[in-house]
Design a protein around this motif. Structure first.
Motif, short mmCIF file in Angstrom:
data_model
loop_
_atom_site.label_atom_id
_atom_site.label_comp_id
_atom_site.label_asym_id
_atom_site.label_seq_id
_atom_site.Cartn_x
_atom_site.Cartn_y
_atom_site.Cartn_z
N LEU A 282 50.59 52.43 27.02
CA LEU A 282 50.06 51.00 27.25
C LEU A 282 49.86 50.29 26.69
N ASN A 283 50.49 50.21 25.34
CA ASN A 283 50.30 49.43 24.51
C ASN A 283 51.40 48.04 24.94
N VAL A 284 52.51 48.40 25.03
CA VAL A 284 53.23 47.98 25.35
C VAL A 284 52.73 46.87 26.98
N ALA A 285 52.15 47.41 28.09
CA ALA A 285 51.20 47.40 28.83
C ALA A 285 50.34 46.08 28.23
N GLY A 286 49.78 46.39 28.10
CA GLY A 286 48.61 45.18 26.84
C GLY A 286 49.15 43.85 26.81
N GLU A 287 50.12 44.27 25.78
CA GLU A 287 50.91 43.10 25.09
C GLU A 287 50.95 42.33 26.27
N ALA A 288 51.48 42.61 27.65
CA ALA A 288 52.12 41.10 28.52
C ALA A 288 50.69 41.54 29.04
N LEU A 289 50.26 42.32 29.62
CA LEU A 289 48.63 41.74 29.93
C LEU A 289 48.40 40.60 29.05
N GLU A 290 48.12 40.85 27.99
CA GLU A 290 47.51 40.35 26.98
C GLU A 290 47.71 38.60 27.07
N TYR B 168 47.63 50.81 35.88
CA TYR B 168 46.89 50.90 34.47
C TYR B 168 46.78 50.05 34.03
N GLN B 169 45.90 49.03 34.81
CA GLN B 169 44.96 47.72 33.93
C GLN B 169 44.52 47.97 33.05
N ALA B 170 43.05 48.88 33.65
CA ALA B 170 42.00 49.09 32.90
C ALA B 170 41.85 49.84 31.99
N LYS B 171 43.22 50.64 31.52
CA LYS B 171 43.48 52.11 30.55
C LYS B 171 44.17 51.23 29.06
N ALA B 172 44.69 50.14 29.96
CA ALA B 172 46.04 48.97 28.84
C ALA B 172 44.97 48.32 28.06
N LEU B 173 44.69 47.61 28.24
CA LEU B 173 43.17 46.33 28.06
C LEU B 173 42.26 47.44 27.38
N LYS B 174 41.71 48.30 28.12
CA LYS B 174 40.89 48.45 26.93
C LYS B 174 41.61 49.28 25.89
N GLN B 175 42.63 49.90 25.92
CA GLN B 175 43.08 49.95 24.67
C GLN B 175 43.04 49.33 23.97
N ALA B 176 43.69 47.62 24.35
CA ALA B 176 43.81 46.55 23.56
C ALA B 176 42.10 46.18 23.15
N GLY B 177 41.26 46.74 23.75
CA GLY B 177 39.81 45.62 23.03
C GLY B 177 39.43 44.34 24.12
N ILE B 178 40.01 44.64 25.22
CA ILE B 178 40.58 42.99 26.14
C ILE B 178 39.48 43.08 26.83
N LYS B 179 38.31 42.29 26.79
CA LYS B 179 37.23 42.92 28.59
C LYS B 179 37.91 41.64 29.47
N SER B 180 38.51 42.30 30.16
CA SER B 180 39.00 41.33 31.28
C SER B 180 39.94 41.62 32.19
N SER B 181 40.19 40.95 32.89
CA SER B 181 41.61 41.74 33.90
C SER B 181 42.24 40.33 34.68
N ILE B 182 43.84 40.67 35.41
CA ILE B 182 44.05 39.76 36.11
C ILE B 182 45.12 40.31 36.78
N PRO B 183 45.00 39.60 38.07
CA PRO B 183 45.80 40.16 39.41
C PRO B 183 46.42 39.97 38.76
N VAL B 184 47.63 41.38 39.69
CA VAL B 184 49.53 41.68 39.57
C VAL B 184 49.61 41.69 41.10
N PHE B 185 51.32 40.43 41.42
CA PHE B 185 51.20 40.70 42.88
C PHE B 185 52.54 40.99 42.57
N HIS B 186 53.17 41.14 44.28
CA HIS B 186 54.67 41.54 44.27
C HIS B 186 55.18 40.64 44.83
#
Length: 282
Positions: A208-216, A240-258
């Motif tokens: 989730l750290n790895v994913a959170g960095e990409a999302l951030e 797993y975006q919600a968990k990754a961003l929560k772990q990173a302390g970020i209150k936001s979201s971003i869509p991910v498309f195929h």
């Protein structure tokens, strides 16, 4: 109409059904036909080779042999399936002994592995066979209002000795497709990084750290959405975006498309048709 044998990956048959659903909508618009290989079986992911190398070679020789029987290249829409099947093909093509041993077993199904069918990702087919200019001409709803973060994923880039399409340090194929669809790519440093999927079940926090960095980074650069050619990357970055961003302390979201959904949107299909409502992130 250019025809291909289409490999049905486990992830798309179960968790990310919207990938094949969206491909079914637009494939003929771009002059291609993906003939589904219902006889194919799981490629073994990135694990079977370590457990039983001969079963790994046999399973994937069988998958390729079905495509060869049809006289078609094998096309996949999952990065890990791409890397796995191409790895098996490389081992078979470099070892006459392994190839002979596998073919003795395939005879029972009336199959034979020759090594004549290429194993390719859908992204490569769009770039090399359909062509960027043709895609530009087919666009009905240009993605001109969107800043898009391209996330390639590891297994379409590395190891380059097996894959070899893009420069793993500076890939460009997905960027070029985004631009052909009218979108704006952003200078996204995480585009060639790992999503963390393959460590998720054994080291969730690190994954989730790895994913959170990409999302951030995508959020910081004000991307409208992330797009990926890999359903496993999508599973982490979306599911797993919600968990990754929560772990990173970020209150936001971003869509991910195929990848297939992004193409479908530009060709005029709507979110409901493409199955986008199946995503976790709105």
């Amino acid at each position: 109409m250019k025809r291909y044998a289409y490999y049905l990956s486990c992830i798309n048959e179960s968790m990310t059904k919207e990938v094949d659903r969206s491909i079914d909508l637009w494939q003929k618009d771009l002059g291609i036909e993906l003939v589904k290989l219902h006889e194919s079986t799981c490629c073994g992911g990135s694990n079977l080779d370590y457990v039983s190398p001969k079963h790994f070679a046999l399973v994937n020789a069988r998958n390729i042999a079905y495509a060869e029987k049809m006289g078609l290249d094998l096309v996949v829409s999952c990065n890990t399936c791409l890397m796995t099947i191409r790895t098996a093909k490389k081992k078979l093509d470099e070892s006459p002994e392994l190839k002979q041993e596998v073919n003795e077993l395939l005879k029972k199904e009336g199959l034979e592995y020759h090594g004549t069918s290429e194993v390719r990702h859908l992204l490569w087919v769009l770039i090399d066979d359909v062509g960027l200019e043709t895609i530009r001409q087919k666009v009905k709803v240009p993605l001109k209002d969107y800043r898009i973060a391209p996330f390639y994923g590891c297994h379409i880039l590395r190891p380059s000795s097996v894959l070899g399409k893009d420069n793993p340090l500076d890939p460009s194929s997905l960027d070029l497709l985004i631009e052909a669809l009218g979108g704006e790519t952003i200078p996204y440093e995480h585009k060639n990084r790992c999503c963390g999927f393959h460590t998720l079940l054994v080291a969730e926090q690190e994954s989730l750290n790895v994913a959170g960095e990409a999302l951030e980074e995508a959020l910081r650069l004000k991307a409208d959405f992330i797009v990926t050619p890999c359903p496993l990357c999508h599973t982490v970055l979306d599911g797993y975006q919600a968990k990754a961003l929560k772990q990173a302390g970020i209150k936001s979201s971003i869509p991910v498309f195929h990848l297939s959904e992004m193409v479908g949107l530009a060709l005029g299909y709507n979110a409901k048709q493409l199955g986008i409502k199946r995503h976790i992130v709105s």
